[in-house]
Enzyme design. Structure first.
Site, mmCIF file in Angstrom:
data_model
loop_
_atom_site.group_PDB
_atom_site.id
_atom_site.type_symbol
_atom_site.label_atom_id
_atom_site.label_comp_id
_atom_site.label_asym_id
_atom_site.label_seq_id
_atom_site.Cartn_x
_atom_site.Cartn_y
_atom_site.Cartn_z
ATOM 1 N N GLU A 1 3.302 -6.708 7.322
ATOM 2 C CA GLU A 1 1.765 -5.948 8.384
ATOM 3 C C GLU A 1 2.175 -5.851 9.470
ATOM 4 O O GLU A 1 2.165 -4.430 9.861
ATOM 5 C CB GLU A 1 0.418 -6.264 8.003
ATOM 6 C CG GLU A 1 0.357 -5.747 5.921
ATOM 7 C CD GLU A 1 0.722 -6.856 4.924
ATOM 8 O OE1 GLU A 1 0.564 -7.002 4.037
ATOM 9 O OE2 GLU A 1 1.580 -7.782 5.645
ATOM 10 N N GLY B 1 1.096 -5.947 1.097
ATOM 11 C CA GLY B 1 -0.030 -5.978 -0.344
ATOM 12 C C GLY B 1 0.912 -6.731 -1.725
ATOM 13 O O GLY B 1 -0.021 -7.502 -2.564
ATOM 14 N N ALA C 1 0.547 -0.709 -0.135
ATOM 15 C CA ALA C 1 0.385 0.137 -0.118
ATOM 16 C C ALA C 1 0.523 1.266 0.112
ATOM 17 O O ALA C 1 1.773 1.435 0.305
ATOM 18 C CB ALA C 1 -0.833 -0.145 1.552
ATOM 19 N N GLU D 1 1.146 -10.610 -1.424
ATOM 20 C CA GLU D 1 -0.414 -11.087 -1.994
ATOM 21 C C GLU D 1 -0.483 -10.680 -2.810
ATOM 22 O O GLU D 1 -2.325 -11.605 -3.136
ATOM 23 C CB GLU D 1 -1.272 -9.759 -0.431
ATOM 24 C CG GLU D 1 -1.718 -9.993 0.962
ATOM 25 C CD GLU D 1 -2.248 -9.106 1.346
ATOM 26 O OE1 GLU D 1 -2.843 -9.071 2.404
ATOM 27 O OE2 GLU D 1 -2.140 -8.080 1.183
#
Length: 300
Positions: free
Chosen positions: A170, A147, A102, A150
């Site tokens: 995270e 992310g 992010a 991910e």
């Protein structure tokens, strides 16, 4: 008039026919309309059927901003209806980085409600990647963190350069993976190993990822920093000759079957098999076998 055509990541110019120009304009319409954060390239020649999605936000290490999420979502909405795309390869156009997760600089200015909305949108984006009807291969030639990893986990197959750094980091920021990482990683690995990686926020390289089973293939990085991409293209080329309807139904049967008990999984497989029986491709496969030639599948 010439168009920039790319093969194996190397660009060259050559005269383009009107048909090529129309096709390329159509392929890149979404990019022109929504920005340059994700570039769409449909390969040609023997690689026809491979669609490459290139992350292109170098100034922010391809971090997910609201603009990038929207651009990517628009492109995926077009790709999922494109029968001409038999395999999708997801790569970065920025050397040394796949995706940094992010965009934390943008997030600092968000309210709590805006953060929730953004994470929901990002989660849905990765679900859209996961649910594309054709195989999706992630080529990790650079860091895939948070992310970014991910997103790679949402793909069907992953290739990585041995130097690539990756991890779900995270918890270092006092949060958790929020775009599917807590659900996909335990299904790829064991729950206990996934917990270890997430609790510790461990960063590991391509070799370690291969040993754990996070990536399918690891390759030595090359001078052009695209070794994982080239390996991804090799895999895509192996998939191309096979019946596209059969490949799509196999993906659907596996993905849906993994979410249910074994008995229900058999029923899902039966339903998916029924979809390929009336296809022209199945008859072409039988005919080609009898005639001892390579089949020519059209996805019909």
């Amino acid at each position: 008039m010439t168009f920039l055509i790319s093969t194996l990541g190397r660009c060259s110019t050559r005269p383009a026919t009107l048909h090529q120009i129309n096709r390329l304009c159509k392929a890149n319409y979404s990019v022109a309309a929504t920005g340059q954060e994700v570039l769409v390239e449909r390969l040609t020649g023997e690689q026809k059927g491979i669609t490459v999605l290139g992350l292109n936000r170098p100034e922010a290490k391809n971090a997910f901003s609201r603009g990038l999420v929207q651009t990517f979502s628009n492109i995926l909405n077009e790709i999922k209806r494109d029968n001409g795309s038999r395999v999708v390869v997801l790569r970065s156009l920025t050397p040394g980085i796949f995706c940094a997760g992010a965009d934390l600089k943008e997030r600092k200015g968000m309210t709590e409600e805006e953060v929730k909305e953004f994470v929901t949108g990002l989660r849905q984006l990765l679900i859209s990647i996961e649910q594309l009807p054709m195989p999706v291969i992630a080529a990790l030639d650079g860091a895939a963190l948070g992310g970014g990893l991910e997103m790679a986990l949402a793909c069907d197959i992953r290739t990585a350069a041995n130097t690539t750094k990756m991890g779900l980091v995270e918890t270092k920021l006092a949060i958790i993976p929020g775009a599917g990482g807590t659900q996909r990683l335990p299904r790829i690995l064991s729950p206990s190993l996934a917990k270890e990686l997430i609790f510790t926020a461990r960063v590991f390289n391509g070799e370690e990822a291969k040993e754990m089973g996070i990536v399918n293939h690891v390759v030595p990085q090359n001078e052009t920093k695209d070794a994982a991409y080239r390996k991804a293209l090799t895999l895509a080329e192996e998939i191309l000759p096979n019946g596209p309807v059969g490949v799509r139904m196999a993906k659907l049967a596996i993905d849906k079957g993994m979410q249910v008990d074994l008995s229900t999984g058999y029923s899902i497989e039966e339903v998916c098999y029924a979809q390929v029986i009336p296809t022209k491709d199945r008859l072409e496969g039988l005919k080609a076998f009898a005639e001892k030639r390579k089949p020519v599948y059209k996805g019909e």
